[in-house]
Design an enzyme around this catalytic site. Structure first.
Site, PDB file in Angstrom:
ATOM      1  NE  ARG A  69      -3.016   0.316   3.270  1.00  0.00           N
ATOM      2  CZ  ARG A  69      -2.494   0.891   4.375  1.00  0.00           C
ATOM      3  NH1 ARG A  69      -2.108   2.148   4.339  1.00  0.00           N
ATOM      4  NH2 ARG A  69      -2.374   0.196   5.486  1.00  0.00           N
ATOM      5  CE1 TYR A 122     -14.744  10.402 -18.086  1.00  0.00           C
ATOM      6  CE2 TYR A 122     -14.615  10.493 -15.703  1.00  0.00           C
ATOM      7  CZ  TYR A 122     -14.851   9.785 -16.857  1.00  0.00           C
ATOM      8  OH  TYR A 122     -15.178   8.465 -16.774  1.00  0.00           O
ATOM      9  CG  ASP A 205      -8.183  15.280 -16.613  1.00  0.00           C
ATOM     10  OD1 ASP A 205      -7.449  14.680 -17.420  1.00  0.00           O
ATOM     11  OD2 ASP A 205      -9.224  14.782 -16.146  1.00  0.00           O
ATOM     12  CE  LYS A 230     -10.747   7.027 -19.952  1.00  0.00           C
ATOM     13  NZ  LYS A 230     -11.190   8.335 -19.475  1.00  0.00           N
TER      14      LYS A 230
HETATM   15  C1  LIG Z   1     -11.749   8.804 -18.269  1.00  0.00           C
HETATM   16  C2  LIG Z   1     -11.382  10.125 -17.758  1.00  0.00           C
HETATM   17  C3  LIG Z   1     -11.248  10.361 -16.391  1.00  0.00           C
HETATM   18  C4  LIG Z   1     -11.561   9.299 -15.345  1.00  0.00           C
HETATM   19  O1  LIG Z   1     -10.627   8.270 -15.370  1.00  0.00           O
HETATM   20  P1  LIG Z   1     -10.947   6.754 -14.895  1.00  0.00           P
HETATM   21  O2  LIG Z   1      -9.653   6.056 -15.159  1.00  0.00           O
HETATM   22  O3  LIG Z   1     -12.085   6.254 -15.701  1.00  0.00           O
HETATM   23  O4  LIG Z   1     -11.275   6.831 -13.451  1.00  0.00           O
HETATM   24  C5  LIG Z   1     -10.856  11.612 -15.990  1.00  0.00           C
HETATM   25  N1  LIG Z   1     -10.624  12.606 -16.873  1.00  0.00           N
HETATM   26  C6  LIG Z   1     -10.748  12.423 -18.197  1.00  0.00           C
HETATM   27  C7  LIG Z   1     -10.482  13.553 -19.127  1.00  0.00           C
HETATM   28  C8  LIG Z   1     -11.136  11.181 -18.689  1.00  0.00           C
HETATM   29  O5  LIG Z   1     -11.290  11.013 -20.005  1.00  0.00           O
END
Ligand SMILES: *Cc1c(COP(=O)(O)O)cnc(C)c1O
Length: 418
Positions: A69, A122, A205, A230
């Site tokens: 952890r 998002y 982000d 992604k």
């Molecule tokens: C998919 C996504 C997230 C969330 O990520 P997860 O891995 O699904 O928790 C956050 N920001 C953006 C821009 C995304 O496309």
């Protein structure tokens, strides 16, 4: 060999891993273990002192392995490699993008604070901000890509809580509209409201650009956040997230991660290391494919408008062209477009695709299409969606690494069904 002289893609196969520590294995094994054996009790004591910040590191000392952890080789090596792309001092990998985002927000904000954020973000982030943070009495004020520096200052002042602004969170290009936010302008807004006692955190982000095409830390951001599900993972087979920044800020993020226990496991770490080896070539192929697909859509009679970064030099405003030139190294592989008609036409198009799969998520090797208004952004209030142009006719495409002729043929036959 001087690693500092090399490009990240040259280092993704080997950086931070010593084969001699793992029986000479060329690849980092999966350290599927919950805990690590100390050589002596004294060593265990010293590891814990470092882990809990009870003493400073000796010169050249690394944090010893304690418990998965806190740390695990598959996470640590992965984190070191991710740092190379963004030129960050430290990185924390999480079990999802949402856990990276929510942990950073919870660490740097407290009840009564104000969050400034760009819209759209998002859908999951939007929900976290407008539902969970509200419950903690953390208020949020949104701004749009079209708002100027002065507009945003006014919005913050209008809340009556400008002195409680503690975090600015932006997403650029924004999901799903590809709207551009100027990171350097947000850094100026941060300076405007920051005081010595209350520094403001600017987080970006950067999921849409992966770590290859945009480097927010260079433009004044404090934290970079990713859904590693992604592009970083890139094969639609793993959920993960990452947060990067200075050693000081990341010590706080990692501290909360330790106690929430939302770090990624060793298997996820191993999968992501494998993915990083091909990150750049995957993203380059996807971007090349997207440029062909966008050009096909641009002139198609069933398509009203295409939202694609590659068209900004041609159609963008002066401000958009400036942001694009300064912030982005590529026009990316995400395309949204308005189909002529409404939901019925959009759905018929989506239902007619064959090679391209109808699914949310993005940044994988295979191309995906979805309908943001009713899917990824279903939870965003309809009036807000109208303002941000997330309409019934908007379709979002994540372009993968297939041959672009096959993608175009698939899109073409589906548009012909309208
Ligand atoms: C998919 C996504 C997230 C969330 O990520 P997860 O891995 O699904 O928790 C956050 N920001 C953006 C821009 C995304 O496309």
């Amino acid at each position: 060999m001087d690693y500092k002289q090399m490009q990240p893609e040259s280092l993704m196969m080997s950086y931070g891993y010593k084969p001699s520590l793992s029986e000479g294995a060329i690849k980092c094994p999966i350290f599927q273990t919950s805990t690590f054996v100390f050589n002596t009790a004294r060593e265990g004591k010293r590891f814990f002192e470092l882990a809990y910040g009870l003493r400073e590191k000796d010169a050249g000392e690394e944090l010893g392995l304690i418990y998965s952890r806190l740390n695990n080789p598959d996470l640590e090596i992965l984190e070191n490699r991710l740092c190379l792309w963004d030129e960050a001092e430290d990185c924390a990998v999480f079990e999802s993008g949402m856990s990276a985002i929510s942990t950073a927000m919870m660490e740097f904000m407290a009840p009564g604070d104000l969050l400034l954020y760009s819209r759209p973000v998002y859908g999951g982030t939007d929900h976290f901000i407008n539902h969970f943070l509200k419950k903690l009495h953390i208020e949020a004020v949104g701004f749009y890509a079209t708002d100027t520096y002065e507009d945003i200052l006014k919005k913050v002042e209008a809340t009556g809580k400008a002195d409680r602004l503690t975090m600015i969170h932006i997403e650029t290009p924004a999901n799903p509209t590809n709207a551009l936010i100027d990171i350097e302008m947000c850094a100026r807004i941060k300076s405007h409201f920051s005081t010595d006692e209350k520094p403001i955190i600017l987080s970006v982000d950067n999921t849409y650009m992966g770590p290859v095409w945009q480097h927010p830390l260079k433009h004044g951001a404090d934290l970079v956040l990713y859904s590693a599900t992604k592009y970083i993972g890139g094969h639609s087979d793993v959920i993960a997230g990452a947060c990067l920044g200075s050693k000081a800020l990341m010590a706080r993020v990692k501290g909360l991660r330790t106690f929430l226990g939302n770090m990624a496991g060793p298997w996820t770490g191993w999968l992501l290391m494998r993915s990083l080896e091909t990150l750049k070539i995957r993203m380059e192929q996807a971007a090349l494919n997207a440029s062909h697909v966008a050009r096909f859509l641009e002139n198609h009679p069933k398509v009203e408008k295409v939202y694609y970064l590659g068209f900004i030099p041609k159609y963008g405003s002066e401000n958009e062209r400036m942001i694009y030139a300064r912030q982005f190294k590529s026009s990316g592989a995400m395309i949204s477009f308005d189909i002529k008609g409404g939901e019925e036409e959009a759905f018929r198009f989506l239902d007619s695709l064959k090679l391209i799969k109808l699914a949310v998520s993005l940044g994988g090797t295979e191309s995906l299409a979805e309908h943001p208004q009713t899917m990824t952004h279903a939870d965003v209030p309809m009036e807000d969606k109208k303002v941000m142009h997330i309409t019934e006719k908007l379709v979002r495409l994540s372009v993968g690494v297939e041959h672009y002729n096959d993608l175009i043929a698939d899109i073409s036959q589906a548009l012909d069904k309208l």
